[in-house]
Design an enzyme around this catalytic site. Structure first.
Site, short mmCIF file in Angstrom:
data_model
loop_
_atom_site.label_atom_id
_atom_site.label_comp_id
_atom_site.label_asym_id
_atom_site.label_seq_id
_atom_site.Cartn_x
_atom_site.Cartn_y
_atom_site.Cartn_z
N ASP A 207 0.17 -21.36 18.96
CA ASP A 207 -0.32 -21.98 20.20
C ASP A 207 0.48 -23.28 20.37
OD1 ASP A 207 -1.69 -23.31 22.19
OD2 ASP A 207 -3.56 -23.45 21.09
N GLU A 236 -0.10 -30.88 26.45
CA GLU A 236 -1.15 -29.96 26.92
C GLU A 236 -2.40 -30.15 26.11
OE1 GLU A 236 -3.41 -26.06 27.17
OE2 GLU A 236 -2.66 -27.14 25.42
#
Lengths: 382, 333
Positions: A207, A236
């Site tokens: 991720d 993010e």
């Protein structure tokens, strides 16, 4: 008088330990994934991944820039040079980790988590800290010495220290300064490959290095009947910050966000209750989003992906609607709005030192997105 | 207005799935606006052009979407698990009915084997029953969205009870204002916005696209007049509520004062509103681009986010009158 050293017993013949598979023996796209996964790029300090990506994409794009926040923004013009609709594909470069917040006199580092870090999994983990990847370990009292109480309680990150194996604050400061970032030390491996099974990736930061790798593959292929804008975004994990400015700057007609989402597909409990909250499941293909906490996907883009998968014979699953969020949460709200959808590779044990993802789920994600871009036309909006 | 309100509140349109109610509004307003458009997120924007040079560009917003649910899993026996779209309380779900875009309806039931039966249920302990016998027999899929389902009724002399008065009553008011508004000096953009219940998403992007000079949201607000209700100086039937502040916005005092003045000039009863929990499209408009003066006219509403929201028709007519009054006169801030 020195004692004569006793003659050493010859060790019993041991089977040589099998060496970890060398990067060279991995499929080429996995070798690149390995580089991406093993790079340390905690939110706000994405340089190591940015460098790998810039090198990888330069030969395949018409222009590339690094914006003020550190996003990599690349453009691949439409096939036949026509001025076609701008389509944004985004994946975030950053990963969760920690930031050094202090030096104890005994050389231990204090730190605070960056992004969604689970305190329960920190103790005892090897880590890399600072610009030169100084190795260390998140210290923990050994189980031998723990009372029952302490064995069953969670130690918060602010009570933990990173041990770099040095004895003074001065020595620690040379390895890791205040504000330096770090994360788990993990290598990427391919597990279980063979006999028709492509294997399972195990590593940190899947991720969203899987999303970054997908985006690189999209740029290597093409051109497409649309102008592809690629955004490799920063920050993010701390609030979709890079994506917000990348979306504003590119002003696209549509956005695809490529991320990695948890698979909680192991049985919940030992009774006969059906697992109804798995989010996604490994092995069922790319996970297309309908809704998460931050975005309601554009129905036309969901339909385009579903139709593309059906006509190409590619597997896909719908991610269970619910919580969570991706860069789409920021992008779809930029300017006068951007129809958006996210597609994730499912991964178990994300935000930890050893996540698992099926290599074929990732490959199918690449294929689905390539086909979706190749099939781009005004019909998508009908 | 009642037939219009009935059509609107009974329409399907959970957040993100406003297509059906948007087409209903489009059919109602037909040739009234000078032009209409649908923006990238699905906001319907109907514009009345400026009649005089000194007119301002005004954005009005009422949201099309209603709270709802989305299917997250269908089990072996054909029951669907679901998650919320917007602020859905499990308390109002049990025994309720939901309806999907296709018209399929289902009943919400409560898992009998709960972790703690003494506590109110969580959404995870609820399911939708379609009368299906198996997973294959279930008429909906993961990702399908539904709204609550309940016909509108008139209660007492002046009051309406219905689902989705939040904010279809605002939508009805905007349509009625468009019908009544003659000779406004201003350019008025009527925005029928999407995705308000999940975070004011449509209004923010619409406001960017329009780049208006003044923004006014038309939405519902709570009242303080029910048994042991919240301490709030807004009453059902007390007239339009002119917002001073809520938890997402400080209304621009110039907009608030203008609305108060126009109400006074027209002898309209009005109340000032301070809402402690909740906000409206105006909060998103206010911080779009370089910012704009924004305010809100609210319709006092009881039992918000339940399938039986209640408004007073006199308040509704008051809001229409106040907006017409405001838009027909100069807007000097």
């Amino acid at each position: 008088m020195a004692k004569k050293p006793a003659a050493r017993a010859k060790p019993a013949a041991q089977k040589p330990q099998p060496a970890a598979p060398a990067a060279a023996s991995l499929p080429p796209e996995v070798a690149f994934l390995k580089q991406l996964s093993e790079a340390v790029a905690v939110s706000g300090d994405e340089g190591a991944v940015r460098k790998l990506i810039l090198e990888a994409i330069r030969p395949h794009v018409d222009s590339v820039t690094v914006d003020a926040l550190g996003n990599v923004l690349a453009v691949k013009k439409a096939r036949n040079g026509g001025a076609r609709e701008r389509v944004l594909a985004a994946a975030h470069m950053d990963e969760i980790g920690f930031m050094v917040t202090g030096h104890d006199s005994d050389g231990a580092l204090r730190f605070e988590p960056v992004g969604g870090v689970d305190d329960r999994i920190l103790m005892g983990k090897p880590v890399l800290v600072g610009p030169n990847r100084a190795p260390g370990v998140i210290g923990a009292a050994p189980v031998h010495l723990l009372s029952q109480d302490r064995r069953t309680s969670v130690v918060k990150a602010n009570a933990l220290r990173i041990d770099l194996g040095v004895e003074t604050a001065e020595a620690a400061k040379k390895l890791a300064r205040l504000g330096d970032r770090g994360t788990f030390a993990s290598e990427l491996d391919l597990l279980g490959a063979g006999a028709g099974f492509a294997g399972t990736l195990r590593g940190k930061a899947l991720d969203d290095r899987l999303g970054c790798a997908t985006l690189v593959e999209l740029l290597r292929a093409g051109p497409y009947p649309c102008e592809l804008h690629a955004a490799f975004t920063v920050q993010e994990e701390v609030g979709l910050r890079g994506a917000k400015v990348a979306g504003y700057a590119t002003e696209p007609a549509a956005a695809f966000v490529l991320d990695c989402t948890p698979a909680l597909d192991l049985p919940h409990s030992l009774d006969d209750r059906e697992n109804v909250e798995y989010n996604t499941r490994l092995g069922l293909g790319p996970a297309i989003y309908v809704a998460d906490r931050a975005t309601l996907s554009d129905g036309r883009l969901v339909r385009h992906l579903q139709r593309t998968a059906a006509s190409a014979g590619l597997p896909y699953q719908l991610r269970q609607p619910g919580g969570g969020g991706t860069d789409a949460g920021a992008i779809h709200r930029t300017r006068a709005g951007v129809p958006s959808v996210s597609v994730s590779v499912p991964g178990r044990y994300l935000h930890g030192p050893a996540a698992l993802a099926r290599l074929d789920d990732w490959r199918h994600t690449v294929q689905l997105l390539q086909r979706a871009l190749e099939g781009w036309s005004s019909k998508v909006w009908k | 207005m009642q037939p219009l309100i009935k059509k609107l509140v009974e329409a399907y349109g959970p957040s993100g799935y406003e297509g059906q109610v948007r087409e209903l509004v489009r059919a109602e307003i037909r040739s009234l606006p000078d032009y209409t458009s649908v923006d990238p997120l699905g906001n319907l924007i109907a514009v009345l052009k400026k009649k005089t040079k000194s007119g301002r560009k005004v954005m009005l917003s009422a949201h099309l979407d209603e709270i709802g649910v989305m299917v997250s899993h269908i089990d072996e026996r054909g029951f669907a698990r679901f998650v919320n779209l917007g602020g859905v309380s499990p308390l109002t779900c049990v025994g309720g009915r939901v309806r999907f875009a296709s018209g399929v309806t289902g009943v919400i039931g409560l898992d009998a084997r709960r972790d703690d039966p003494g506590k109110p249920p969580t959404l995870a302990e609820l399911f939708i029953d379609f009368g299906a016998a198996s997973r294959a027999d279930c008429p909906v899929k993961v990702g399908d969205a539904a709204g609550f389902y309940r016909p509108m009724e008139t209660i007492g002399e002046h009051r309406l009870v219905a689902k989705s008065l939040d904010d279809r009553i605002g939508v009805a008011i905007l349509i009625e204002v468009m019908r009544q508004l003659k000779n406004s000096p201003h350019e008025v953009a009527f925005v029928f916005s999407v995705q308000e219940e999940v975070g004011l998403r449509g209004a923010g992007t619409a406001a960017f696209g329009l780049d208006a000079e003044v923004g006014i949201a038309v939405d519902v607000t709570r009242t303080g007049d029910t048994p042991n209700g919240p301490k709030m100086a807004v009453n059902l039937g007390g007239g339009p509520a002119i917002k001073v502040r809520d938890s997402g916005m400080l209304a621009d005092p110039r907009v608030k004062d203008l609305l108060v003045q126009r109400a006074r000039e027209a002898n309209l009863p009005a109340q000032l509103e301070i809402l402690e929990a909740g906000t409206t499209d105006a909060a998103a408009m206010q911080i779009a681009r370089g910012g704009l003066p924004a305010g809100c006219v609210s319709i006092p509403t009881r039992y918000l986010h339940t399938p039986s929201e209640m408004v007073d028709l006199r308040d509704v007519e008051g809001v229409v009158a106040l907006l017409v009054q405001t838009l027909q006169k100069p807007i000097e801030l």
